[in-house]
Structures are given as structure tokens and as C-alpha cells.
Design an enzyme around this catalytic site. Structure first.
Site, mmCIF file in Angstrom:
data_model
loop_
_atom_site.group_PDB
_atom_site.id
_atom_site.type_symbol
_atom_site.label_atom_id
_atom_site.label_comp_id
_atom_site.label_asym_id
_atom_site.label_seq_id
_atom_site.Cartn_x
_atom_site.Cartn_y
_atom_site.Cartn_z
ATOM 1 C CE LYS A 199 -2.445 -0.733 13.852
ATOM 2 N NZ LYS A 199 -3.827 -1.169 13.601
ATOM 3 C CD GLU A 214 -6.577 -1.951 15.020
ATOM 4 O OE1 GLU A 214 -6.610 -0.829 14.466
ATOM 5 O OE2 GLU A 214 -5.528 -2.589 15.192
ATOM 6 N N GLY A 245 -1.698 5.654 5.829
ATOM 7 C CA GLY A 245 -2.849 6.066 6.625
ATOM 8 C C GLY A 245 -2.951 7.579 6.660
ATOM 9 N N GLY A 290 0.553 9.562 10.694
ATOM 10 C CA GLY A 290 1.886 9.509 10.065
ATOM 11 C C GLY A 290 2.854 10.449 10.770
ATOM 12 C CD GLU A 327 3.287 5.767 -0.147
ATOM 13 O OE1 GLU A 327 2.718 6.791 -0.581
ATOM 14 O OE2 GLU A 327 4.286 5.267 -0.664
ATOM 15 N NE ARG A 370 -8.807 1.980 -7.340
ATOM 16 C CZ ARG A 370 -7.492 2.014 -7.293
ATOM 17 N NH1 ARG A 370 -6.851 3.165 -7.390
ATOM 18 N NH2 ARG A 370 -6.808 0.908 -7.159
ATOM 19 C CB CYS A 373 -4.670 8.373 -0.134
ATOM 20 S SG CYS A 373 -3.765 6.906 -0.590
ATOM 21 C CD GLU A 405 -7.377 12.100 1.489
ATOM 22 O OE1 GLU A 405 -6.952 12.115 2.666
ATOM 23 O OE2 GLU A 405 -6.936 11.323 0.636
ATOM 24 C CB SER A 410 -2.170 2.450 -8.555
ATOM 25 O OG SER A 410 -2.543 3.677 -7.994
#
Ligand code: ADP
Length: 529
Positions: free
Chosen positions: A225, A228, A278, A283, A300, A328, A334, A431, A491
Site C-alpha cells: 500500500k 496516496e 511512516g 506505526g 521504520e 535532502r 526521517c 521532527e 544510507s
């Protein structure tokens, strides 16, 4: 989460797009910039359509399907407000069918040899790379990130498919020395089953491939999923998966009513694992919702990354690294540096060099080559940034640069630096997920570690120092899953990505990334003498 959902008439995407473009011409600077971009966007959409990669229906059992009740939702370009397409707005019923299809396919997909699965994944990787430009254009159009970053994401996203195609062949079990002479003790690693993968908008491709790569490699089947806000990239990637020979039903994509889709995934006994990237709030809901069927959960979630600049840092390295870590995707990742902690002795020098570097960032439509900062994803994101900056200034912080919406309008926000931020401010505690860099002065290494760890989050942390003993000491003391030392972009598909504390559970990427999709089975063979 604000989501533009409409029972729109079944107009073709092109029709809608051109109609929206036509309304964008005007005399003001903002609108004329917008109009110019929409011309580019029109060509970009044409290119994507010509490649057959403009998909607007969900993918269930290898078939492209509309929502059963015909509902659609609008996908917008955040840089211009134009409607790019109407995609199927699905819910419980479509998700249940996708789960059933994934469940049926699991038996055949998991029975293939690792080498067969690996070859198919490899083909998918090659197709993703071959269609790099169309995928990057789609991402820039629906998410807003500059083309250069979008192209980088296609490479990064595809790298997970390549890596896990290789890793598929290395799922080794164990043979344990037995405790009785006539026994043999074996450990098998087997795919967990059907996986529900829920992904965010900030990395429309890579967050999917980082989950789907190891899932398919290990023999699991998946219901994805996507967000959207960014379903078009996900659907194009799924199209390429079908072309690569990933069997019908092994990879399904549904989007629309997020809570309904989430509930269907959580309530199903056939779904054995939920993997999510997300917000921390969603979560936690998914973790709680998975308890009833005791599913494995990987999360995550949000971060609150400290970026510590010590007195002994190489200033050029520190400015370059913190700029990259902060700005970035316009601050919308995150792992973005959320709090830049600067030691007193270097504070003024760093602040002026950093501000100079931030001034050079060019804000604009991601399709324009000079752009390094795109728009924020939506109006709610801008309002959140405004709230955080207002909160900081009302408590004594000073805006050194930016601090307001950009003259381009829409959801563009000026790259911002705020000085003298302290612990009581939202910019420290939460955040911001936008292009705002808070500078927080500190005196000692102990104080920096204390400030860095003073949060429930624990995803990424960065530090800049030329002292090797300090880089060891501080790396070990930081309560984070990832630490960058003298580096702002860390990463990679070969290293484990994941958080501690309330930033999540499990690791993605690297050899550890397979574990979450595998069950361990112990087999005891007796009476062998
Ligand atoms: P963000 O604020 O970054 O968009 P979210 O956590 O809201 O983060 O979204 C991440 C993903 O989770 C998206 O695909 C979103 O649609 C999905 N999502 C949001 N709410 C739910 C829910 N109740 N159940 C399942 N998925 C959800």
C-alpha cells in the site's frame, strides 16, 4: 492526513492534466513560473505515458483493476497544484482480494529455487534502471523532489532489488551438533508468508523496494500500500515487476482508504507480517492492530536526528555534511538532521559558513535543472514548519536565514536557519520534516551526548570531529540505529537501516534485511542409528 479524494468522473488522466495546466497561466511571477513548469510537466507526462508507465488502477492477482465502487483519488503535483491523474481509491474488499491472491501465489513462488527467484528479481532491477528517467520524472511530478535526487532514488531503489536478488541465494540454515548420538538437529529458514507493506510518500520507490526486495527474494508474496500522495511511482514499478516475470499475485498494489486497507491487512490471518515506514503514530497503531493475529512487525518510524559539530571538526566537512543531512528532499526524510548541536568554540564560525552554504540552495520546481530544493508535500507540512518556527522565535530563538514561505507560493518554503534553539522548543523536541535547520549551542562532549539522546526517537545521528577517540566514544554513546561520522549521507543497500527506541523495530537493507521475512524452523531427526 489530508488526502484529496474525489468520486471524479472517469476522465482520462491526460484530459485532467491538460485542463489543469491551461488554468495555470497568469501574469504574476509565481504563476508564470508555474506555467513554465507545467509545460515541462506536460512533456514529462507524455514521456511516461509513451513508455506505458502511467498506471492508475490497482494491481490484484496480476490484473489492473479499478476500485470496486469506481471511486478515484486525485494525485497532485505539489509544485503546481495540477492534478496529474486520478487513481483507484480502494478499501477493504480490494485489499482482501489482494491478500487472497498473494496467499495463493505464495505456494508456487516460495517453491521456486532461490536461483529462479533471483533471476526474476535481477530482471526487475534491470528494467527499473532502463526506465530510470520515466520513474524519476514521475517521482518529481508527484512528490516534488528535484530530478537529480529522483534519479538518485531510482538507483538507490533499484539497488535493493539487485542486492536481494543476490542475497536470495544465501539464505543458509544450520546443522547443530546433536546431544544424542542417534539424532541430527537442523535449522531451516523459510519465508514467513504473505507480507503487507505500507509505505510513505517521501521515497516513493526506495521504501517499496527495500521491503519488497527481501520479501520476494526470501519467497514471500506481498500486498503493497503506497502513500496516496505518490501512488504513480509505485504502480509504474509494479508494472515493470510484471514485465520482469514476477508472477501474477506475488506483488499486489492497493491504495485509497488507508485505515481500511490497514485494517484489512492487520485482521487477516493470512498476512503473517506487516512492514511499515511512516509516522510513529501510525506505526504504533499498526503494532497494536497486529497483536490480535500475532504478526511479525517491522517499523521504520520518525527520527529526531542530532548532528553534532565539535570544536575540533573540519569546518568544510562539517558544513557540507550537515547541509546534505539537513536539506535532502527539502528536509523531508526521517534521517534528516533535525537538531544541529554546535560546540561553543566553533558556533559563530560554523553558523556563518553554514548560512552561506544554505543561501546557495536554489528553490523551485524539481523539473528545473538548477533546483536543489523542491516544494513540501502539502499545505499541512508547511503549516507544521511555520508552527515550529513561530514556537522557537516566541521562546527566544533567532531566525538567521529564511523563516517564511517562499515567494514561489504553493508549498515552497525558504531554506531556513534558526539560531540559539533550546530544549524547550518544538524544533528540539519533534521532527520538523522541512527545510529548517536549528542550531543548538553546547559546551562539553557530555552535554552533547545528553542533548542528543534526550528524545524518544533513535534513528540516525551524525557527528563531525577530527578526533578518532572521540568518534569512537560518541558513536558508542549515541542511542541511535545509524551513526554518520564526518558524513551526512550514509544510507546504502549494503548496510542495515533501522532505529532504536520509538524509531522502530527491525532492520532493512543488508544481510540483516532478510531476517524479518524468514521464520526459523528446527527439525530434529531421531532414531538414526
Ligand atoms: P506521513 O505523515 O509521513 O504521511 P503516515 O504514517 O501518515 O506518514 O503515512 C505513511 C503510510 O501509512 C501511508 O501509506 C499512509 O497512507 C499509511 N497510513 C496512514 N494511516 C494509516 C492507517 N490507519 N492504517 C494503515 N496505513 C495508514
Amino acid at each position: 492526513m489530508a488526502m484529496a479524494m474525489r468520486r471524479a468522473a472517469a476522465l482520462g488522466a491526460r484530459h485532467i492534466f491538460l485542463a489543469a495546466s491551461a488554468s495555470a497561466s497568469s501574469t504574476s511571477r509565481v504563476i508564470s513560473r508555474r506555467h513554465m513548469s507545467s509545460v515541462d510537466a506536460g512533456a514529462a507526462m507524455e514521456k511516461i505515458r509513451a513508455a506505458g508507465l502511467l498506471r492508475t488502477r490497482g494491481l490484484i492477482g496480476g490484473k489492473w483493476v479499478d476500485a470496486y465502487d469506481g471511486k478515484t483519488l486525485e494525485v497532485q503535483n505539489p509544485a503546481t497544484g495540477e492534478i496529474l491523474a486520478n487513481v483507484a481509491c480502494m478499501g477493504n474488499k480490494e485489499t482482501s482480494d489482494a491478500i487472497a491472491s498473494a496467499h495463493t501465489t505464495f505456494y508456487s513462488w516460495s517453491k521456486l529455487t532461490a536461483s529462479e527467484r533471483s533471476k526474476t528479481l535481477r530482471k526487475w532491477h534491470d528494467l527499473l534502471i532502463a526506465h530510470k528517467e520515466e520513474l524519476a520524472l514521475l517521482m518529481t511530478l508527484e512528490q516534488g523532489k528535484p530530478m537529480k535526487e529522483a534519479l538518485g532514488e531510482v538507483n538507490y531503489g533499484a539497488s535493493f532489488i539487485e542486492y536481494f536478488a543476490e542475497e536470495a541465494k544465501r539464505v543458509y540454515g544450520d546443522i547443530i551438533p546433536p546431544t544424542l548420538a542417534d539424532r541430527r538437529l537442523l535449522v531451516l529458514k523459510q519465508p514467513i508468508g504473505v507480507v503487507g507493506a505500507i509505505t510513505p510518500w517521501n521515497f516513493p520507490l526506495a521504501m517499496i523496494t527495500r521491503k519488497v526486495g527481501p520479501a520476494l527474494a526470501s519467497g514471500c508474496t506481498v500486498v503493497v500500500k503506497p502513500s496516496e500522495f505518490t501512488p504513480l511511482t509505485a504502480l509504474a514499478a509494479a508494472d515493470l515487476a510484471l514485465q520482469a516475470g514476477i508472477p501474477a499475485g506475488a506483488l499486489n498494489v492497493v491504495m485509497g482508504n488507508a485505515p481500511e486497507i490497514g485494517d484489512a491487512l492487520m485482521q487477516s490471518t493470512q498476512v503473517r507480517k506487516i512492514t511499515f515506514t511512516g509516522s510513529t503514530a501510525v506505526g504504533k497503531k499498526l503494532m497494536a492492530g497486529s497483536a490480535n493475529t500475532v504478526k511479525k512487525v517491522s517499523l521504520e518510524l520518525g527520527g529526531n536526528a542530532p548532528c553534532i559539530v565539535f570544536d575540533d571538526a573540519d569546518i568544510e566537512v562539517a558544513v557540507k555534511g550537515s547541509l546534505a543531512a539537513k536539506f535532502r528532499n527539502s528536509g523531508q526524510t526521517c534521517v534528516c538532521a533535525n537538531r544541529i548541536l554546535v560546540q561553543e568554540g566553533i558556533y559563530e564560525k560554523f553558523a556563518s559558513a553554514f548560512v552561506k552554504a544554505v543561501q546557495s540552495l536554489e528553490v523551485g520546481n524539481g523539473l528545473e535543472e538548477s533546483t536543489s530544493q523542491g516544494p513540501l508535500i502539502n499545505e499541512a507540512a508547511v503549516q507544521k514548519v511555520e508552527k515550529f518556527v513561530d514556537d522557537a522565535t516566541s521562546k527566544g530563538a533567532n531566525v538567521i536565514l529564511g523563516g517564511k514561505r517562499h515567494s514561489l507560493g504553493m508549498t515552497f518554503y525558504e531554506p531556513t536557519v534558526v539560531g540559539n534553539v533550546s530544549k524547550d522548543m518544538l524544533l528540539f523536541r519533534e521532527e520538523v520534516f522541512g527545510p529548517v535547520a536549528p542550531l543548538i549551542p553546547f559546551k562539553t562532549e557530555e552535554e552533547a551526548i545528553h542533548l542528543a539522546n534526550d528524545t524518544n526517537a533513535g534513528l540516525a545521528a551524525y557527528m563531525f570531529t577530527t578526533s578518532i577517540p572521540r568518534s569512537w566514544r560518541v558513536s558508542e554513546a549515541l542511542e541511535y540505529g545509524l551513526v554518520g561520522v564526518n558524513e551526512g549521507l550514509i544510507s546504502t543497500e549494503v548496510a542495515p537501516f533501522g532505529g532504536v527506541k520509538q524509531s522502530g523495530l527491525g532492520r532493512e537493507g543488508s544481510k540483516y534485511g532478510m531476517d524479518d521475512f524468514l521464520e526459523i524452523k528446527y527439525v530434529c531427526m531421531g532414531n538414526l542409528s
